[in-house]
Design an enzyme around this catalytic site. Structure first.
Site, mmCIF file in Angstrom:
data_model
loop_
_atom_site.group_PDB
_atom_site.id
_atom_site.type_symbol
_atom_site.label_atom_id
_atom_site.label_comp_id
_atom_site.label_asym_id
_atom_site.label_seq_id
_atom_site.Cartn_x
_atom_site.Cartn_y
_atom_site.Cartn_z
ATOM 1 C CB CYS A 122 -0.937 0.008 1.191
ATOM 2 S SG CYS A 122 -1.963 -1.454 1.284
ATOM 3 C CG HIS A 142 -3.091 3.332 2.338
ATOM 4 N ND1 HIS A 142 -3.701 2.984 1.159
ATOM 5 C CD2 HIS A 142 -3.129 2.227 3.132
ATOM 6 C CE1 HIS A 142 -4.087 1.727 1.231
ATOM 7 N NE2 HIS A 142 -3.762 1.247 2.427
ATOM 8 C CG ASN A 157 -6.874 -0.770 1.551
ATOM 9 O OD1 ASN A 157 -6.187 -0.408 0.602
ATOM 10 N ND2 ASN A 157 -6.360 -1.216 2.684
HETATM 11 O O1 UT7 Z 1 -3.694 -1.225 3.752
HETATM 12 C C1 UT7 Z 1 -3.509 -1.611 5.077
HETATM 13 C C2 UT7 Z 1 -4.419 -2.756 5.282
HETATM 14 N N1 UT7 Z 1 -5.087 -2.967 6.475
HETATM 15 C C3 UT7 Z 1 -5.648 -2.114 7.346
HETATM 16 O O2 UT7 Z 1 -5.532 -0.938 7.322
HETATM 17 C C4 UT7 Z 1 -6.506 -2.729 8.397
HETATM 18 C C5 UT7 Z 1 -6.166 -2.318 9.793
HETATM 19 N N2 UT7 Z 1 -7.130 -2.866 10.738
HETATM 20 C C6 UT7 Z 1 -8.410 -2.448 10.823
HETATM 21 O O3 UT7 Z 1 -8.799 -1.548 10.116
HETATM 22 C C7 UT7 Z 1 -9.331 -3.082 11.851
HETATM 23 O O4 UT7 Z 1 -8.570 -3.864 12.734
HETATM 24 C C8 UT7 Z 1 -10.447 -3.962 11.207
HETATM 25 C C9 UT7 Z 1 -11.398 -3.080 10.417
HETATM 26 C C10 UT7 Z 1 -9.804 -4.991 10.281
HETATM 27 C C11 UT7 Z 1 -11.208 -4.677 12.300
HETATM 28 O O5 UT7 Z 1 -11.826 -3.738 13.169
HETATM 29 P P1 UT7 Z 1 -11.871 -4.011 14.751
HETATM 30 O O6 UT7 Z 1 -12.667 -2.937 15.370
HETATM 31 O O7 UT7 Z 1 -10.455 -4.181 15.205
HETATM 32 O O8 UT7 Z 1 -12.707 -5.366 14.823
HETATM 33 P P2 UT7 Z 1 -12.291 -6.732 15.496
HETATM 34 O O9 UT7 Z 1 -11.257 -7.423 14.667
HETATM 35 O O10 UT7 Z 1 -11.972 -6.471 16.917
HETATM 36 O O11 UT7 Z 1 -13.631 -7.579 15.371
HETATM 37 C C12 UT7 Z 1 -14.748 -7.262 16.156
HETATM 38 C C13 UT7 Z 1 -15.866 -8.225 15.860
HETATM 39 C C14 UT7 Z 1 -15.488 -9.713 15.902
HETATM 40 O O12 UT7 Z 1 -16.573 -10.369 16.515
HETATM 41 P P3 UT7 Z 1 -16.437 -11.025 17.972
HETATM 42 O O13 UT7 Z 1 -15.313 -11.994 17.847
HETATM 43 O O14 UT7 Z 1 -16.112 -9.860 18.865
HETATM 44 O O15 UT7 Z 1 -17.778 -11.613 18.188
HETATM 45 C C15 UT7 Z 1 -15.432 -10.112 14.436
HETATM 46 O O16 UT7 Z 1 -15.762 -11.466 14.240
HETATM 47 O O17 UT7 Z 1 -16.388 -7.985 14.556
HETATM 48 C C16 UT7 Z 1 -16.514 -9.233 13.853
HETATM 49 N N3 UT7 Z 1 -16.320 -8.994 12.436
HETATM 50 C C17 UT7 Z 1 -17.343 -8.728 11.596
HETATM 51 N N4 UT7 Z 1 -18.673 -8.660 11.768
HETATM 52 C C18 UT7 Z 1 -19.431 -8.364 10.715
HETATM 53 C C19 UT7 Z 1 -15.153 -8.927 11.753
HETATM 54 N N5 UT7 Z 1 -15.403 -8.647 10.462
HETATM 55 C C20 UT7 Z 1 -16.746 -8.502 10.332
HETATM 56 C C21 UT7 Z 1 -17.598 -8.198 9.255
HETATM 57 N N6 UT7 Z 1 -18.922 -8.131 9.480
HETATM 58 N N7 UT7 Z 1 -17.128 -7.952 8.016
#
Ligand code: UT7
Length: 340
Positions: free
Chosen positions: A116, A267, A297
């Site tokens: 990225c 980004h 993204n």
């Molecule tokens: O170019 C660089 C590339 N990457 C990035 O910039 C990504 C950097 N990271 C992030 O942006 C965030 O960490 C995410 C958007 C990927 C995740 O957000 P978060 O607030 O850290 O969510 P989490 O991983 O803590 O997940 C929270 C909950 C989980 O459920 P439980 O286990 O708490 O019941 C996940 O299973 O959200 C659930 N979950 C979803 N639910 C519905 C994860 N993905 C989804 C989804 N739809 N798509």
């Protein structure tokens, strides 16, 4: 004094025909518009279909950038294509396909692999070619078909990404600059990498370490290894930290304060990452340009697509002080300081 400074003279963008909203996505992935919006800010993304490819998007964006710059394609001395999703795994480079598509046999062409951060690295590469006198016009393209490597069974990652391309023509400006007048164009950059985080964003199989053959594919224990895998929390924390470090370092080198900075073009990965960086830096959120809601993204394509949209919206004005900042797989990061 006459300097060979490097100036962005043209911008272009290309998107696949197929637009996919969060609601569309929730038809085939266990997710919801509410979750995606609240956790990322993303509303739509575009995904390739039919004969669309990384190179076809890149060529379309490049043609638009050349038209915008008002130069003939033959004037381009070098094509730099930043991509993690080239048409072909090893070779030919996507840059060579762009060169062929534009019909510019005299130009050099190579791909740049910095995930990225690729476009920020690409701008610095173009500036170096121009400063050194090797070329007068460099085409820098960020193009991705991330839909070809995301795991459509992993809702943690597949909702985040989209396909698209952005291109910039970087040209020499041999303007005479007096000692009192500030030089315009790409001034300097900071290119960095945190290789210790190599496994935080990875496609494990398909490279030379785990080549994919009809036999080896049968033995892959975790099907997720065939696709993009990400430790979201780790990348999130890395992103907020390095955005702040890069912007601070570039402002210090430029000798400018937060108040003198007109735009930050980050980004576009996640609205919340930018919000957190804005708060930590004490720079108002409205000085960070954002369009992640429209495209998701698109990795190396986000920064040129953002610059293109800013230009279309008439937000870029002469003499503005602008910082771009990229971060991603590698874990690579970096940014450019531009006087527009
Ligand atoms: O170019 C660089 C590339 N990457 C990035 O910039 C990504 C950097 N990271 C992030 O942006 C965030 O960490 C995410 C958007 C990927 C995740 O957000 P978060 O607030 O850290 O969510 P989490 O991983 O803590 O997940 C929270 C909950 C989980 O459920 P439980 O286990 O708490 O019941 C996940 O299973 O959200 C659930 N979950 C979803 N639910 C519905 C994860 N993905 C989804 C989804 N739809 N798509």
């Amino acid at each position: 004094m006459t300097t060979r400074s490097a100036v962005i003279t043209g911008l272009g963008k290309a998107l696949p025909r197929r637009k996919v909203s969060n609601d569309d996505l929730s038809q085939w992935v266990d997710t919801s518009d509410e979750w995606i919006r609240s956790h990322t800010g993303i509303e739509n993304r575009y995904l390739v279909s039919g004969d669309e490819s990384c190179s076809s998007l890149a060529i379309e964006a490049s043609r638009a950038a050349l038209k915008n710059a008002g130069i003939d394609p033959e004037d381009i001395g070098m094509v730099v294509a930043a991509t993690s999703t080239p048409d072909y795994k090893s070779f030919p480079s996507t840059a060579s396909l762009i060169q062929e598509g534009l019909g510019i046999p005299a130009a050099g062409a190579f791909d740049l692999a910095a995930a990225c951060s690729g476009f920020a690295y690409g701008l610095e590469t173009a500036r170096s070619f121009i400063n050194a006198g090797s070329c007068d016009h460099v085409l820098v393209v960020g193009a991705e078909v991330l839909s070809s490597i995301v795991n459509w069974k992993d809702r943690n990652t597949c909702v985040l990404f989209g396909d698209g391309a952005g291109a910039a023509v970087v040209s020499v400006s041999s303007a005479s600059v007096s000692s009192t007048e500030e030089e315009r164009g790409l001034q300097f950059s900071r290119m960095r990498s945190e290789g210790s985080g190599w496994d935080a964003l990875i496609v494990k199989a398909g490279g030379s370490r785990f080549p994919l053959t009809s036999e080896s594919i049968e033995k892959v224990e975790n099907p997720g290894d065939l696709y993009l895998a990400m430790d979201g929390r780790r990348v999130y924390e890395f992103a907020v930290r390095v955005i702040c470090e890069t912007i601070t370092e570039l402002m210090d080198t430029a000798g400018i304060s937060k108040d003198e900075l007109d735009w930050i073009v980050p980004h576009q990965a996640n609205y919340r990452i930018i919000q957190a960086a804005s708060k930590r830096l004490g720079i108002p959120l409205n000085r960070f340009f954002m369009n992640v809601q429209h495209y998701g993204n698109t990795s190396a394509a986000t920064i040129p697509m953002a610059l293109h949209d800013m230009s279309e919206q008439n937000l870029l004005k002469k003499d503005q002080k602008i910082i771009t900042v990229g971060f991603g797989g590698g874990l690579s990061y970096g940014g450019n300081y531009i006087v527009w």
